[in-house]
Design an enzyme around this catalytic site. Sequence first.
Site, PDB file in Angstrom:
ATOM      1  N   LYS A   1       0.840  -1.195   0.000  1.00 27.05           N
ATOM      2  CA  LYS A   1       0.000   0.000   0.000  1.00 27.05           C
ATOM      3  C   LYS A   1       0.876   1.245   0.000  1.00 27.05           C
ATOM      4  O   LYS A   1       1.917   1.266   0.645  1.00 27.05           O
ATOM      5  CB  LYS A   1      -0.860   0.035   1.269  1.00 27.05           C
TER       6      LYS A   1
ATOM      7  N   ARG B   1     -10.830 -11.189   1.456  1.00 26.41           N
ATOM      8  CA  ARG B   1     -11.728 -12.168   0.846  1.00 26.41           C
ATOM      9  C   ARG B   1     -11.131 -13.573   0.888  1.00 26.41           C
ATOM     10  O   ARG B   1     -11.854 -14.563   0.958  1.00 26.41           O
ATOM     11  CB  ARG B   1     -12.073 -11.726  -0.590  1.00 26.41           C
TER      12      ARG B   1
END
Length: 476
Positions: free
Chosen positions: A254, A328
Amino acid sequence: MTKISLTTKDFSTLDSKYCRIVLTEDAPTWHRLVETTDGKLEYRMGAGKRKNATPRTYRTLIRTIVQTAKSHQLENIAIYLGAMGCPKLEAMGNEWFFRTLAENLQLAQYEFNKYKTKKKSDKELKEIVVCGVGTPAEKQSFSAGLTIGESANLTRDIANTSGGDLTPSKLAAEAKNIMKGTKTTFKVLNTAAIKKEKMGLLEAVGKGAEDGPCLIVIEYWGAGKPTKKGDKTKAPIALVGKGITYDTGGLNVKPSGYMHEMHMDMAGGAAMIGTMRAIAKLGIKKNVVAFIPAAENAISERSMRAGDIATSMSGKTVEILHTDAEGRLVLADAMTYAEKYYQPRVMLDAATLTGASLAAIGQFASITLTKDQSLSDTLMKLGEESGDLTWPLPLWDEYKAMLKSTRADISNIATNFSRYAGCIEGGIFLSHFAPKKTPWAHIDIAPRMESIPSDKLAKGATGEPVRLLVRFVEEY
Ligand code: BES
Ligand code: MN
Ligand code: ZN
């Protein structure tokens, strides 16, 4: 910590140490701190016209009272809210009124001071007393509200703690500690057990970190444990919460400005811990099992790579096109585990899953994704009732095409790297691992990970959606 209680005492006969909060029908921006002729402190606050009060303005009002008391460094306050004459609040019923009052007093008094040096001069809000006690049922609602608020605050404590201080095994230890003394059973599958269960996705996400992944399982059998296999009447509600203790993004690291808040990426898991504590303390007569896949999405020579293919517990293979779409992955294996060993009657998952959910709806509500219309409606209704707002987006089959992988069964992000419908994309991925015949809803709580000024709460984690989930368990 502020002591919060109900009293039979009248406003006027209270000890003079209490600053009395007096609500007026002035605009909510109007307020005065006055000393009355009898030498007592009185804080007069505009609360707007009674006929216009709504559940939303009521919750904000309660929080504003507490914030105001804190900003004036008041140590003891007394509130009287009885016989309000607010038609829209009366329509909700007195039990709702008292529970909501207690929940929001509790949420508003919260501060996260774990890493702050205490100053001697700091004055604390020591006590809030609410005058005008209700019926026994109302008192019980008030006390339930305190428990729920307190549980949401424990959720906030977990989420607010730095990633290095709460790695997966420490999160498990903390969860165990929080559940101590409640009628729940607690189990942790360590990294070896995860490998044994062939949870290849949870393993892949966690393998780059020094402290490996684990799966936390908390059982609560308020309606009695099923005695024979397949006893549908005793099938539990399954609550699955994302427990990424820190999300660097992995090798798809990130950028700065997007990473420092990722200690809150276990907010979904923390909410499940808070919810389990609340329902166990309240003794709700329902069966509920929480599953928290915990992992640190770290960067090391052992980290999963973009392009790696991992095999899920369900057997489906997943091409990990992006290492930052890790939530997920861990949820998928936890959902498969929940279905295999517990055959729940309904499954909800909560996760800070996508930045795209904020792009879609802003920071006022979580997003619900489900094919079950009645489940969607229930979550929306209970959201409005509890204050943990949720709003739906579609989970149509058309979106499935996005995840068609070249080399594996599915990919974890859109094969063409499209940024469109990112929140739905997350839900579509999870739908591949959801139980086939059981109602399931995914709640993307990323929009509510962090409080905003209009919440009138301390900065940081919100503790959502604990209030919503407790009501869901009560009503489903
Ligand atoms: N934990 C993040 C999502 C997130 C972002 C939560 C901001 C709260 C605030 C999640 O793991 C993530 O990184 N998602 C990616 C998905 C993308 C790579 C498809 C995102 O949202 O950018
Ligand atoms: Mn991520
Ligand atoms: Zn994440």
